[in-house]
Write an enzyme that holds these catalytic residues in place. Structure first.
Site, PDB file in Angstrom:
ATOM      1  N   VAL A  15       5.580   8.164   6.528  1.00  0.00           N
ATOM      2  CA  VAL A  15       5.166   9.517   6.148  1.00  0.00           C
ATOM      3  C   VAL A  15       6.236  10.541   6.520  1.00  0.00           C
ATOM      4  O   VAL A  15       6.631  11.382   5.703  1.00  0.00           O
ATOM      5  CB  VAL A  15       3.818   9.874   6.825  1.00  0.00           C
ATOM      6  CG1 VAL A  15       3.476  11.336   6.624  1.00  0.00           C
ATOM      7  CG2 VAL A  15       2.709   8.984   6.292  1.00  0.00           C
ATOM      8  N   THR A 125      -2.660  11.303   9.678  1.00  0.00           N
ATOM      9  CA  THR A 125      -4.114  11.325   9.475  1.00  0.00           C
ATOM     10  C   THR A 125      -4.799  11.350  10.835  1.00  0.00           C
ATOM     11  O   THR A 125      -4.595  10.452  11.643  1.00  0.00           O
ATOM     12  CB  THR A 125      -4.548  10.099   8.668  1.00  0.00           C
ATOM     13  OG1 THR A 125      -3.816  10.124   7.459  1.00  0.00           O
ATOM     14  CG2 THR A 125      -6.033  10.127   8.377  1.00  0.00           C
ATOM     15  N   GLU A 154       2.185   4.141  -0.234  1.00  0.00           N
ATOM     16  CA  GLU A 154       3.436   3.428   0.025  1.00  0.00           C
ATOM     17  C   GLU A 154       3.917   2.824  -1.289  1.00  0.00           C
ATOM     18  O   GLU A 154       3.123   2.350  -2.095  1.00  0.00           O
ATOM     19  CB  GLU A 154       3.218   2.330   1.069  1.00  0.00           C
ATOM     20  CG  GLU A 154       3.062   2.909   2.459  1.00  0.00           C
ATOM     21  CD  GLU A 154       2.851   1.848   3.523  1.00  0.00           C
ATOM     22  OE1 GLU A 154       3.212   0.687   3.310  1.00  0.00           O
ATOM     23  OE2 GLU A 154       2.311   2.205   4.585  1.00  0.00           O
ATOM     24  N   GLY A 256      -6.450  -3.178   2.190  1.00  0.00           N
ATOM     25  CA  GLY A 256      -5.809  -3.293   3.501  1.00  0.00           C
ATOM     26  C   GLY A 256      -4.754  -2.222   3.642  1.00  0.00           C
ATOM     27  O   GLY A 256      -4.834  -1.170   3.015  1.00  0.00           O
ATOM     28  N   CYS A 259      -3.522   2.299   6.294  1.00  0.00           N
ATOM     29  CA  CYS A 259      -4.379   3.502   6.256  1.00  0.00           C
ATOM     30  C   CYS A 259      -5.867   3.219   6.085  1.00  0.00           C
ATOM     31  O   CYS A 259      -6.668   3.612   6.923  1.00  0.00           O
ATOM     32  CB  CYS A 259      -3.905   4.416   5.136  1.00  0.00           C
ATOM     33  SG  CYS A 259      -2.173   4.839   5.299  1.00  0.00           S
ATOM     34  N   LYS A 262      -7.866   1.555   9.135  1.00  0.00           N
ATOM     35  CA  LYS A 262      -7.969   2.407  10.339  1.00  0.00           C
ATOM     36  C   LYS A 262      -8.739   3.704  10.030  1.00  0.00           C
ATOM     37  O   LYS A 262      -9.553   4.147  10.828  1.00  0.00           O
ATOM     38  CB  LYS A 262      -6.562   2.636  10.885  1.00  0.00           C
ATOM     39  CG  LYS A 262      -6.038   4.023  10.977  1.00  0.00           C
ATOM     40  CD  LYS A 262      -4.640   4.049  11.549  1.00  0.00           C
ATOM     41  CE  LYS A 262      -3.667   4.889  10.753  1.00  0.00           C
ATOM     42  NZ  LYS A 262      -4.034   6.260  10.497  1.00  0.00           N
ATOM     43  N   ARG A 328       1.262  -4.465   7.682  1.00  0.00           N
ATOM     44  CA  ARG A 328       0.164  -4.033   8.549  1.00  0.00           C
ATOM     45  C   ARG A 328      -1.187  -4.171   7.842  1.00  0.00           C
ATOM     46  O   ARG A 328      -1.355  -3.735   6.727  1.00  0.00           O
ATOM     47  CB  ARG A 328       0.380  -2.581   8.985  1.00  0.00           C
ATOM     48  CG  ARG A 328       1.481  -2.435  10.006  1.00  0.00           C
ATOM     49  CD  ARG A 328       1.731  -0.984  10.334  1.00  0.00           C
ATOM     50  NE  ARG A 328       2.278  -0.270   9.201  1.00  0.00           N
ATOM     51  CZ  ARG A 328       2.507   1.049   9.199  1.00  0.00           C
ATOM     52  NH1 ARG A 328       2.188   1.772  10.249  1.00  0.00           N
ATOM     53  NH2 ARG A 328       3.027   1.627   8.143  1.00  0.00           N
TER      54      ARG A 328
HETATM   55  C1  UGA Z   1      -3.531   5.010   0.694  1.00  0.00           C
HETATM   56  C2  UGA Z   1      -3.971   6.114  -0.280  1.00  0.00           C
HETATM   57  O1  UGA Z   1      -3.961   5.639  -1.632  1.00  0.00           O
HETATM   58  C3  UGA Z   1      -3.048   7.333  -0.156  1.00  0.00           C
HETATM   59  O2  UGA Z   1      -3.529   8.379  -0.990  1.00  0.00           O
HETATM   60  C4  UGA Z   1      -3.046   7.789   1.294  1.00  0.00           C
HETATM   61  O3  UGA Z   1      -2.165   8.885   1.495  1.00  0.00           O
HETATM   62  C5  UGA Z   1      -2.589   6.650   2.190  1.00  0.00           C
HETATM   63  O4  UGA Z   1      -3.472   5.535   2.024  1.00  0.00           O
HETATM   64  C6  UGA Z   1      -2.620   7.154   3.600  1.00  0.00           C
HETATM   65  O5  UGA Z   1      -3.713   7.424   4.119  1.00  0.00           O
HETATM   66  O6  UGA Z   1      -1.551   7.417   4.184  1.00  0.00           O
HETATM   67  P1  UGA Z   1      -1.669   3.078   0.644  1.00  0.00           P
HETATM   68  O7  UGA Z   1      -2.208   2.642   1.971  1.00  0.00           O
HETATM   69  O8  UGA Z   1      -0.200   3.156   0.449  1.00  0.00           O
HETATM   70  O9  UGA Z   1      -2.242   4.547   0.274  1.00  0.00           O
HETATM   71  O10 UGA Z   1      -2.228   2.035  -0.406  1.00  0.00           O
HETATM   72  P2  UGA Z   1      -3.087   2.040  -1.743  1.00  0.00           P
HETATM   73  O11 UGA Z   1      -2.201   1.976  -2.914  1.00  0.00           O
HETATM   74  O12 UGA Z   1      -4.111   3.091  -1.722  1.00  0.00           O
HETATM   75  O13 UGA Z   1      -3.812   0.613  -1.607  1.00  0.00           O
HETATM   76  C7  UGA Z   1      -4.680   0.361  -0.490  1.00  0.00           C
HETATM   77  C8  UGA Z   1      -5.271  -1.014  -0.597  1.00  0.00           C
HETATM   78  O14 UGA Z   1      -6.214  -1.092  -1.660  1.00  0.00           O
HETATM   79  C9  UGA Z   1      -4.264  -2.122  -0.862  1.00  0.00           C
HETATM   80  O15 UGA Z   1      -4.599  -3.246  -0.086  1.00  0.00           O
HETATM   81  C10 UGA Z   1      -4.423  -2.397  -2.362  1.00  0.00           C
HETATM   82  O16 UGA Z   1      -4.048  -3.688  -2.731  1.00  0.00           O
HETATM   83  C11 UGA Z   1      -5.914  -2.179  -2.519  1.00  0.00           C
HETATM   84  N1  UGA Z   1      -6.324  -1.808  -3.895  1.00  0.00           N
HETATM   85  C12 UGA Z   1      -5.916  -0.638  -4.425  1.00  0.00           C
HETATM   86  C13 UGA Z   1      -7.167  -2.656  -4.597  1.00  0.00           C
HETATM   87  O17 UGA Z   1      -7.562  -3.738  -4.120  1.00  0.00           O
HETATM   88  N2  UGA Z   1      -7.574  -2.283  -5.845  1.00  0.00           N
HETATM   89  C14 UGA Z   1      -7.179  -1.121  -6.410  1.00  0.00           C
HETATM   90  O18 UGA Z   1      -7.615  -0.839  -7.561  1.00  0.00           O
HETATM   91  C15 UGA Z   1      -6.327  -0.281  -5.696  1.00  0.00           C
END
Ligand code: UGA
Length: 436
Positions: A15, A125, A154, A256, A259, A262, A328
């Site tokens: 971040v 956060t 990410e 997972g 973010c 947690k 992570r």
């Molecule tokens: C997430 C949020 O999307 C961001 O908006 C936020 O700023 C960030 O957390 C944070 O709190 O800092 P990120 O952790 O990078 O971002 O990942 P995501 O792209 O949101 O995916 C999260 C998880 O959900 C992953 O394991 C992904 O594989 C899963 N996922 C996502 C699914 O299983 N299905 C989906 O349709 C989308």
């Protein structure tokens, strides 16, 4: 506050580094500090310690233009900046709450040296009420504390920062919030100014809602398997309703990353400490835990045995999603951990973890036979399991799969492959919520 405030960033993780580099890209002068001296030295040479699309270019652009500087520690950042962003980790504590010790330590370090009238911004956060905590640590009436949560994913963080759906700035001092909002004035987006508690709640509610969408679609996928429907068609059918939308409805091995896990626990913990049970969020988490177990059962079924002693599982993908090297809270590692508990040998490949011996000895990967290629991971595996949606796994050569695997089953937890082509090649296929 001067017209062109100097921006400080404390903590150059995913971040902080993105925030610092993007603010310098927008024309601001930025000083970033971190306790990790080696990381700072690498950054000074333009070496980016993480995989993040487009970040190397804008870090180097900022260094070359003289607008982006890296220093060791937080003190110098505090001394030189008008607006300081706190981007330090807030890991999960044993009771599910967010550990604020890094935030408190950074605030204590910069408090005494901050310029008269400086603003401190919580970007990490944090639980609702943390702007107050930071103010109490700093204990200076001239310093205002603002919440400016990040919504960066990410892998696409640079693009998300520069082209956001919205910017949220919350403070109990309107002037301080406006000063922070002004930093984003060259970006075309909606800027939402609220009080501090609302901004902090927006961040948790956003991540909670997104996690809920995924847990919901994973439950629908389980239903599809039970009733003989196909989740891809179902998502198409519901996603075309604009009130629902298509995004974040991709079934998988459960959410997972650094973010969602947690933040969801912290949200439940926070609600409970204020007397609200938040049963919906607890269910969202429970469904996610179940989803990982459902994937383990799929592998057991594909192996034809519940006892996985003597069974080799070939795994494709270790990171928590594609486009990042972050391990992570990766669902892949959680599922692998369960498979190993059941006796399996796990041979795995991930495009970001092909690496050196030191990487392979990384504590996240202990006990996994990390291979240098897809072929090596598949060699003599009884079951092939896809756990991360890396695009390169989409174009698997099924003849090669048959040649290298000892078994003939593929468990595709990301619905990445075309099931008909897999079956046509004479392999068994099991996706998530797909019609058999
Ligand atoms: C997430 C949020 O999307 C961001 O908006 C936020 O700023 C960030 O957390 C944070 O709190 O800092 P990120 O952790 O990078 O971002 O990942 P995501 O792209 O949101 O995916 C999260 C998880 O959900 C992953 O394991 C992904 O594989 C899963 N996922 C996502 C699914 O299983 N299905 C989906 O349709 C989308």
């Amino acid at each position: 506050m001067s017209d062109e405030p100097v921006i400080g960033v404390v903590g150059v993780g995913y971040v902080g580094l993105t925030t610092g580099a993007c603010l310098s890209h927008l024309g601001h002068t930025v000083v970033c500090g971190d306790v990790d001296e080696e990381k700072i030295n690498r950054l000074r040479n333009g070496e980016i310690p993480i995989v993040e699309h487009g970040l190397t270019e804008i870090v180097n652009e900022g260094i070359t233009a003289g607008r982006l500087e890296f220093v060791v520690g937080a003190t110098e950042v505090g001394e030189r900046s008008d607006i300081v962003f706190l981007c330090v980790p807030t890991p999960e504590d044993r009771d599910g709450s967010a550990d604020l010790s890094f935030i408190e330590a950074a605030s204590a370090e910069i408090g005494p040296v901050l310029r008269e009238g400086a603003i401190v911004v919580n970007k990490s956060t944090v639980p609702v009420g943390t702007t107050i905590v930071v103010g109490e640590v700093i204990q200076r009436a001239d310093i205002k504390v603002v919440s400016n949560p990040e919504f960066l994913r990410e892998g696409t963080a640079v693009n998300d920062f520069l082209h956001p759906d919205r910017v949220v700035v919350g403070a109990d001092d309107r002037g301080a919030a406006e000063n922070v909002a002004e930093l984003y004035s060259s970006i075309e987006t909606e800027i939402i100014i609220t009080d501090a508690a609302s901004a902090e709640t927006i961040k948790y509610a956003a991540n909670g809602f997104l996690a809920m969408k995924i847990s919901f679609v994973n439950s629908v996928a389980a239903m599809c398997e039970a009733v003989g429907a196909d989740v891809v068609d179902v998502v198409e059918g519901i996603g075309s309703d604009r009130r629902i939308g298509r995004e974040f409805l991709q079934p998988g091995p459960g959410w997972g990353g650094s973010c969602f896990p947690k933040d969801s626990h912290s949200l439940v913990h926070l609600a409970e400490t204020r007397g609200y049970g938040f049963s919906m969020m607890r269910s969202v988490i429970a469904v996610n835990d179940e989803q990982r177990e459902r994937m383990v059962r799929k592998v057991q079924r594909a192996a034809g045995t519940n006892d996985l002693n003597g069974v080799t599982i070939s795994v494709l993908g270790l990171t928590f999603k594609a486009g990042t090297d972050d391990l992570r809270d990766s669902p892949s590692l959680a599922i692998i951990g369960r498979l190993r508990e059941l006796g399996a040998t796990v041979r795995a490949y991930d495009p970001t973890t092909t690496g050196t011996l030191s990487q392979i000895q990384d504590s996240f990967l202990k006990g996994i036979e990390v291979q240098q290629s897809v072929d090596e991971a598949m060699r003599e595996g009884d079951v092939l399991v896809i756990l991360t949606e890396w695009p390169e796994f989409r174009s698997l050569d099924f003849e090669r799969v048959k040649e290298l695997l000892s078994g003939s089953a593929i468990v595709d937890t990301r619905n990445l492959l075309d099931s008909q082509s897999v079956r046509a090649a004479g392999l068994d296929y099991d996706g998530v919520g797909r019609k058999a």
